[in-house]
Design a protein around this motif. Structure first.
Motif, PDB file in Angstrom:
ATOM      1  N   GLY A  56      -1.305  11.630   1.103  1.00  0.00           N
ATOM      2  CA  GLY A  56      -1.619  10.268   1.531  1.00  0.00           C
ATOM      3  C   GLY A  56      -2.894   9.704   0.943  1.00  0.00           C
ATOM      4  N   ASP A  57      -3.641  10.501   0.168  1.00  0.00           N
ATOM      5  CA  ASP A  57      -4.843   9.974  -0.474  1.00  0.00           C
ATOM      6  C   ASP A  57      -4.487   8.800  -1.374  1.00  0.00           C
ATOM      7  N   GLU A  58      -5.427   7.882  -1.520  1.00  0.00           N
ATOM      8  CA  GLU A  58      -5.263   6.754  -2.411  1.00  0.00           C
ATOM      9  C   GLU A  58      -5.986   7.010  -3.724  1.00  0.00           C
ATOM     10  N   VAL A  59      -5.281   6.777  -4.806  1.00  0.00           N
ATOM     11  CA  VAL A  59      -5.859   6.869  -6.146  1.00  0.00           C
ATOM     12  C   VAL A  59      -5.688   5.493  -6.781  1.00  0.00           C
ATOM     13  N   ALA A  60      -6.791   4.830  -7.085  1.00  0.00           N
ATOM     14  CA  ALA A  60      -6.727   3.520  -7.710  1.00  0.00           C
ATOM     15  C   ALA A  60      -7.002   3.660  -9.199  1.00  0.00           C
ATOM     16  N   ILE A  61      -6.201   2.975 -10.019  1.00  0.00           N
ATOM     17  CA  ILE A  61      -6.377   2.955 -11.461  1.00  0.00           C
ATOM     18  C   ILE A  61      -7.057   1.631 -11.788  1.00  0.00           C
ATOM     19  N   ILE A  62      -8.300   1.719 -12.262  1.00  0.00           N
ATOM     20  CA  ILE A  62      -9.091   0.511 -12.469  1.00  0.00           C
ATOM     21  C   ILE A  62      -9.448   0.404 -13.939  1.00  0.00           C
TER      22      ILE A  62
END
Length: 83
Positions: free
Chosen positions: A71-77
């Motif tokens: 459930g961790d969030e990984v954002a690609i920025i």
């Protein structure tokens, strides 16, 4: 499984804004990027400019070990230009 969020150019290249991916629990940030690029090969063009945010903490691509929880969030920025 982690939630991957795509922003700006990464969303354009991936063709979506978010998805759930199954990735190893312990992985380096570069290995995580490679897993994501395997699913979305078009993202490879921004590899030299992209930054991750994992649980809202910035992470550079490299050999930093990440211990991911379900459930961790990984954002690609990707780089964002302003003016």
């Amino acid at each position: 499984q982690v939630s991957v969020l795509y922003f700006a150019r990464s969303a354009e290249l991936a063709g979506l804004r978010c998805e759930t991916l199954r990735v190893p629990r312990q992985v380096t940030s570069l290995q995580l990027w490679e897993e994501i690029v395997r699913v979305h090969p078009r993202l490879a063009v921004i590899q030299d400019q992209v930054v991750f945010a994992v649980r809202q903490e910035y992470v550079l691509l490299g050999d930093q070990l990440l211990v991911l929880q379900p459930g961790d969030e990984v954002a690609i920025i990707p780089p964002i230009s302003g003016g």
